[in-house]
Design a protein around this motif. Structure first.
Motif, PDB file in Angstrom:
ATOM      1  N   ALA A  77       0.830  -1.212   0.000  1.00  0.00           N
ATOM      2  CA  ALA A  77       0.000   0.000   0.000  1.00  0.00           C
ATOM      3  C   ALA A  77       0.861   1.257   0.000  1.00  0.00           C
ATOM      4  CB  ALA A  77      -0.915   0.006   1.216  1.00  0.00           C
ATOM      5  N   THR A  78       2.159   1.105   0.285  1.00  0.00           N
ATOM      6  CA  THR A  78       3.027   2.287   0.339  1.00  0.00           C
ATOM      7  C   THR A  78       4.391   1.984  -0.268  1.00  0.00           C
ATOM      8  OG1 THR A  78       3.812   1.674   2.530  1.00  0.00           O
ATOM      9  CG2 THR A  78       1.992   3.241   2.460  1.00  0.00           C
ATOM     10  N   LEU A  79       5.088   3.046  -0.602  1.00  0.00           N
ATOM     11  CA  LEU A  79       6.491   2.956  -1.041  1.00  0.00           C
ATOM     12  C   LEU A  79       7.318   3.732  -0.047  1.00  0.00           C
ATOM     13  CD1 LEU A  79       6.556   3.896  -4.842  1.00  0.00           C
ATOM     14  CD2 LEU A  79       6.811   1.622  -3.848  1.00  0.00           C
ATOM     15  N   GLU A  80       8.573   3.343   0.129  1.00  0.00           N
ATOM     16  CA  GLU A  80       9.425   4.156   0.986  1.00  0.00           C
ATOM     17  C   GLU A  80      10.383   4.916   0.084  1.00  0.00           C
ATOM     18  OE1 GLU A  80      10.325   2.715   5.222  1.00  0.00           O
ATOM     19  OE2 GLU A  80      12.254   2.951   4.223  1.00  0.00           O
ATOM     20  N   CYS A  81      10.285   6.240   0.093  1.00  0.00           N
ATOM     21  CA  CYS A  81      11.139   7.054  -0.765  1.00  0.00           C
ATOM     22  C   CYS A  81      12.091   7.853   0.099  1.00  0.00           C
ATOM     23  CB  CYS A  81      10.310   8.064  -1.565  1.00  0.00           C
ATOM     24  SG  CYS A  81       9.039   7.299  -2.531  1.00  0.00           S
ATOM     25  N   GLU A  82      13.246   8.182  -0.442  1.00  0.00           N
ATOM     26  CA  GLU A  82      14.155   9.041   0.304  1.00  0.00           C
ATOM     27  C   GLU A  82      14.295  10.364  -0.432  1.00  0.00           C
ATOM     28  OE1 GLU A  82      17.727   7.265   1.980  1.00  0.00           O
ATOM     29  OE2 GLU A  82      18.673   9.235   1.748  1.00  0.00           O
ATOM     30  N   LEU A  83      14.125  11.443   0.310  1.00  0.00           N
ATOM     31  CA  LEU A  83      14.257  12.765  -0.276  1.00  0.00           C
ATOM     32  C   LEU A  83      15.009  13.636   0.715  1.00  0.00           C
ATOM     33  CD1 LEU A  83      13.150  13.971  -2.949  1.00  0.00           C
ATOM     34  CD2 LEU A  83      11.370  15.025  -1.611  1.00  0.00           C
ATOM     35  N   ALA A  84      16.047  14.273   0.248  1.00  0.00           N
ATOM     36  CA  ALA A  84      16.882  15.146   1.096  1.00  0.00           C
ATOM     37  C   ALA A  84      17.312  14.413   2.369  1.00  0.00           C
ATOM     38  CB  ALA A  84      16.121  16.433   1.433  1.00  0.00           C
ATOM     39  N   GLY A  85      17.609  13.128   2.234  1.00  0.00           N
ATOM     40  CA  GLY A  85      18.091  12.354   3.384  1.00  0.00           C
ATOM     41  C   GLY A  85      16.992  11.904   4.329  1.00  0.00           C
ATOM     42  N   ILE A  86      15.730  12.201   3.994  1.00  0.00           N
ATOM     43  CA  ILE A  86      14.605  11.829   4.857  1.00  0.00           C
ATOM     44  C   ILE A  86      13.872  10.661   4.213  1.00  0.00           C
ATOM     45  CG2 ILE A  86      12.402  12.615   5.809  1.00  0.00           C
ATOM     46  CD1 ILE A  86      14.526  14.284   7.023  1.00  0.00           C
ATOM     47  N   ARG A  87      13.661   9.614   4.995  1.00  0.00           N
ATOM     48  CA  ARG A  87      12.870   8.496   4.461  1.00  0.00           C
ATOM     49  C   ARG A  87      11.396   8.806   4.675  1.00  0.00           C
ATOM     50  NH1 ARG A  87      15.744   5.104   2.254  1.00  0.00           N
ATOM     51  NH2 ARG A  87      14.064   3.709   1.721  1.00  0.00           N
ATOM     52  N   GLN A  88      10.634   8.600   3.626  1.00  0.00           N
ATOM     53  CA  GLN A  88       9.249   9.047   3.650  1.00  0.00           C
ATOM     54  C   GLN A  88       8.382   7.891   3.169  1.00  0.00           C
ATOM     55  OE1 GLN A  88       8.797  11.663   0.332  1.00  0.00           O
ATOM     56  NE2 GLN A  88       6.948  12.639   1.062  1.00  0.00           N
ATOM     57  N   ARG A  89       7.306   7.613   3.925  1.00  0.00           N
ATOM     58  CA  ARG A  89       6.383   6.571   3.481  1.00  0.00           C
ATOM     59  C   ARG A  89       5.331   7.225   2.597  1.00  0.00           C
ATOM     60  NH1 ARG A  89       6.091   1.660   3.570  1.00  0.00           N
ATOM     61  NH2 ARG A  89       7.866   0.917   4.722  1.00  0.00           N
ATOM     62  N   LEU A  90       5.232   6.754   1.389  1.00  0.00           N
ATOM     63  CA  LEU A  90       4.354   7.407   0.431  1.00  0.00           C
ATOM     64  C   LEU A  90       3.214   6.479   0.044  1.00  0.00           C
ATOM     65  CD1 LEU A  90       4.176   9.854  -1.649  1.00  0.00           C
ATOM     66  CD2 LEU A  90       5.097   8.197  -3.256  1.00  0.00           C
ATOM     67  N   GLY A  91       1.982   6.954   0.249  1.00  0.00           N
ATOM     68  CA  GLY A  91       0.817   6.163  -0.138  1.00  0.00           C
ATOM     69  C   GLY A  91       0.515   6.364  -1.622  1.00  0.00           C
ATOM     70  N   PRO A  92      -0.546   5.716  -2.103  1.00  0.00           N
ATOM     71  CA  PRO A  92      -0.844   5.750  -3.536  1.00  0.00           C
ATOM     72  C   PRO A  92      -1.146   7.148  -4.078  1.00  0.00           C
ATOM     73  CG  PRO A  92      -2.213   4.132  -2.398  1.00  0.00           C
ATOM     74  CD  PRO A  92      -1.471   4.867  -1.343  1.00  0.00           C
ATOM     75  N   LEU A  93      -1.677   8.061  -3.248  1.00  0.00           N
ATOM     76  CA  LEU A  93      -2.079   9.365  -3.773  1.00  0.00           C
ATOM     77  C   LEU A  93      -1.429  10.541  -3.053  1.00  0.00           C
ATOM     78  CD1 LEU A  93      -5.875   8.678  -4.391  1.00  0.00           C
ATOM     79  CD2 LEU A  93      -4.083   8.897  -6.104  1.00  0.00           C
ATOM     80  N   GLY A  94      -0.531  10.269  -2.134  1.00  0.00           N
ATOM     81  CA  GLY A  94       0.159  11.354  -1.427  1.00  0.00           C
ATOM     82  C   GLY A  94       1.013  12.148  -2.394  1.00  0.00           C
ATOM     83  N   PHE A  95       1.358  13.370  -2.000  1.00  0.00           N
ATOM     84  CA  PHE A  95       2.122  14.224  -2.904  1.00  0.00           C
ATOM     85  C   PHE A  95       3.570  13.740  -3.007  1.00  0.00           C
ATOM     86  CE2 PHE A  95       4.913  17.818  -3.758  1.00  0.00           C
ATOM     87  CZ  PHE A  95       4.375  18.266  -4.949  1.00  0.00           C
ATOM     88  N   LEU A  96       4.048  13.566  -4.233  1.00  0.00           N
ATOM     89  CA  LEU A  96       5.437  13.170  -4.461  1.00  0.00           C
ATOM     90  C   LEU A  96       6.039  14.136  -5.458  1.00  0.00           C
ATOM     91  CD1 LEU A  96       7.827  11.096  -4.346  1.00  0.00           C
ATOM     92  CD2 LEU A  96       6.728   9.902  -6.231  1.00  0.00           C
ATOM     93  N   GLN A  97       7.163  14.743  -5.107  1.00  0.00           N
ATOM     94  CA  GLN A  97       7.825  15.659  -6.034  1.00  0.00           C
ATOM     95  C   GLN A  97       8.216  14.883  -7.293  1.00  0.00           C
ATOM     96  OE1 GLN A  97       8.491  18.755  -6.382  1.00  0.00           O
ATOM     97  NE2 GLN A  97       7.929  19.653  -4.419  1.00  0.00           N
TER      98      GLN A  97
END
Ligand code: SAM
Length: 444
Positions: free
Chosen positions: A260-280
């Protein structure tokens, strides 16, 4: 709009800048000509098509480039109209990167946004990590694409040059499997069909797919099972929408298969991203903007007791700010993202209203990263009443930003610096950060 009177023959136009959609703009007498496909520094022949009823503006079709801009190149995407495609999503693809960026800076200047520079990368193809597609029928098969400029005519985007290769593969898989399973695309005129749009996002290795539908009882279980594992797809979700806006983002998605989520890293921060959350869409460049939000316009680090992170999304800025400020209050209205932040979903209007009513001490810094439509009058008025020493606005909607800045300046804030970030090369979009300080002399 009314049909432009004659001439039906071409008019010579000297293009001086691009508009927010990336179309070339030039003057002919008292008229402003809007010519998609023409670029600053060019002389072109264009046929007038429609005249705006309220402005001295004529929309015209490019017939011939008489004197091309030095930066003009062959569009590196076969879906571009210059190569027989119909996708109008990347109007600047016929310019080299340097010329694209110069055109973007000039367009900002025309709005009164004088950026000191535009940050960009050489990585201008296959960069986009987040994409939405409309679904339509083409021949006997389903296709995924976008609406042509200023219309609801769908254009195929198979092989899109700016999408991350994993998103392209996943989009192909959705089109192929939905066709095979007989899924009906949403048809606007008859208001029938199941699959209206698809959201795709990737962390660079895996893909989440969200199927958007208007039907409360749409059944996508077989499609979700068929998609899992294809083209890097690790999760499939569904979202229903009944809004008539163009955002194509429906209600919070529900997982159908896989993650249901992806784990993305941005600016050294790990972020759990759901299907519709904002992603740069372009993490490398977005990172530079995020890091600049922690600094003054002169590059000095900011710190203090309290910062507010308005329009916080899934929280990368909140966490970055937390390393510098004793207390950070995020505000976000989309439930999926607010949940990731651990706060109640709330609008910025409400959040500011409550803080002002509480009569709390002003925060040192307010960061605001609104959607394209900008902050608007009510939020600007409330922001100006907070008494925050600094307000830093990050925006992907320069025209709205220019209006917001005027309001904030009327409210007692002074503009200290403006910088642009080329987060979507090929398109006319640009991200802008503006540093404001209360009173005239900014304090670090
Ligand atoms: C441009 S995104 C920025 C997100 C985040 N700052 C980031 O960089 O990842 C704008 C965010 O504002 C949220 N939003 C839109 N309108 C809002 C409102 N009126 N109040 C609070 N949040 C809002 C959206 O859901 C979205 O997450």
């Amino acid at each position: 709009m009314t049909r432009a009177p004659s001439p039906s023959t071409g008019v010579q136009v000297a293009i001086t800048r691009i508009d927010a959609d990336g179309a070339g703009i030039g003057r002919v007498g008292d008229d402003e000509y809007v010519v998609p496909g023409a670029f600053p520094g060019e002389r072109v022949v264009a046929t007038p098509l429609v005249r705006s009823r309220h402005h001295a503006r004529v929309h015209a079709r490019l017939e011939q480039v008489v004197a091309p801009a030095p930066g003009r190149v062959r569009a590196p995407c076969e879906r571009h109209p210059s190569r027989g495609g119909r996708c109008t999503g990347c109007p600047l693809l016929e310019l080299d990167l340097e010329s694209q960026r110069r055109a973007k800076l000039d367009a900002l200047r025309a709005l009164g946004l004088d950026a000191d520079r535009i940050e960009g990368s050489a990585f201008a193809a296959g960069y986009r990590r987040s994409a939405k597609r409309v679904v339509f029928r083409r021949g006997g098969a389903l296709a995924l694409g976008s609406f042509e400029r200023r219309s609801h005519r769908p254009a195929d985007m198979r092989g899109c040059a700016i999408d991350h290769p994993l998103l392209s593969r996943a989009a192909d898989a959705v089109a192929d499997e939905a066709t095979r399973l007989g899924v009906e695309p949403w048809d606007e005129r008859s208001a029938r069909g199941e699959l209206e749009a698809v959201w795709l996002r990737t962390d660079g290795a895996r893909v989440l797919v969200t199927l958007v539908t208007r039907q409360p009882d749409a059944r996508f279980a077989a499609l979700a099972r068929a998609l899992l594992g294809r083209g890097g797809i690790v999760g499939v979700a569904a979202s229903r929408r009944d809004a008539t806006d163009n955002s194509l983002r429906g209600e919070p998605a529900r997982a159908l298969a896989g993650d249901a989520t992806l784990e993305c890293e941005l600016a050294g921060i790990r972020q759990r991203l759901g299907p519709l959350g904002f992603l740069q869409p372009h993490p490398e460049i977005a990172e530079r903007a995020y890091r600049d939000l922690l600094l003054t316009e002169r590059g000095e680090p900011l710190s203090g007791n309290e910062a507010w992170d308005l329009y916080a999304g899934a929280g990368v800025t909140t966490r970055l700010l937390s390393a510098r400020f004793a207390r950070v209050l995020p505000c976000e209205s989309y439930p999926e993202s607010a949940a990731a932040l651990g706060v109640e979903a709330q609008s910025v209007e409400q959040f500011l209203g409550e803080r002002l009513a509480e009569g709390r001490r002003a925060p040192t810094l307010i960061v605001a990263n609104p959607p394209r439509a900008g902050l608007g009058e009510a939020v600007c008025d409330r922001l100006a009443r907070t008494g925050a020493r600094r307000i830093t606005v990050m925006s992907c909607g320069p025209a709205a930003l220019a209006r917001d800045l005027e309001r904030l300046e009327r409210g007692g804030y002074a503009r200290c610096g403006v910088r642009a970030y080329d987060t979507l090369p090929g398109t006319a979009h640009v991200e802008v950060v503006v540093w404001l300080a209360s009173g005239a002399s900014p304090a670090p």
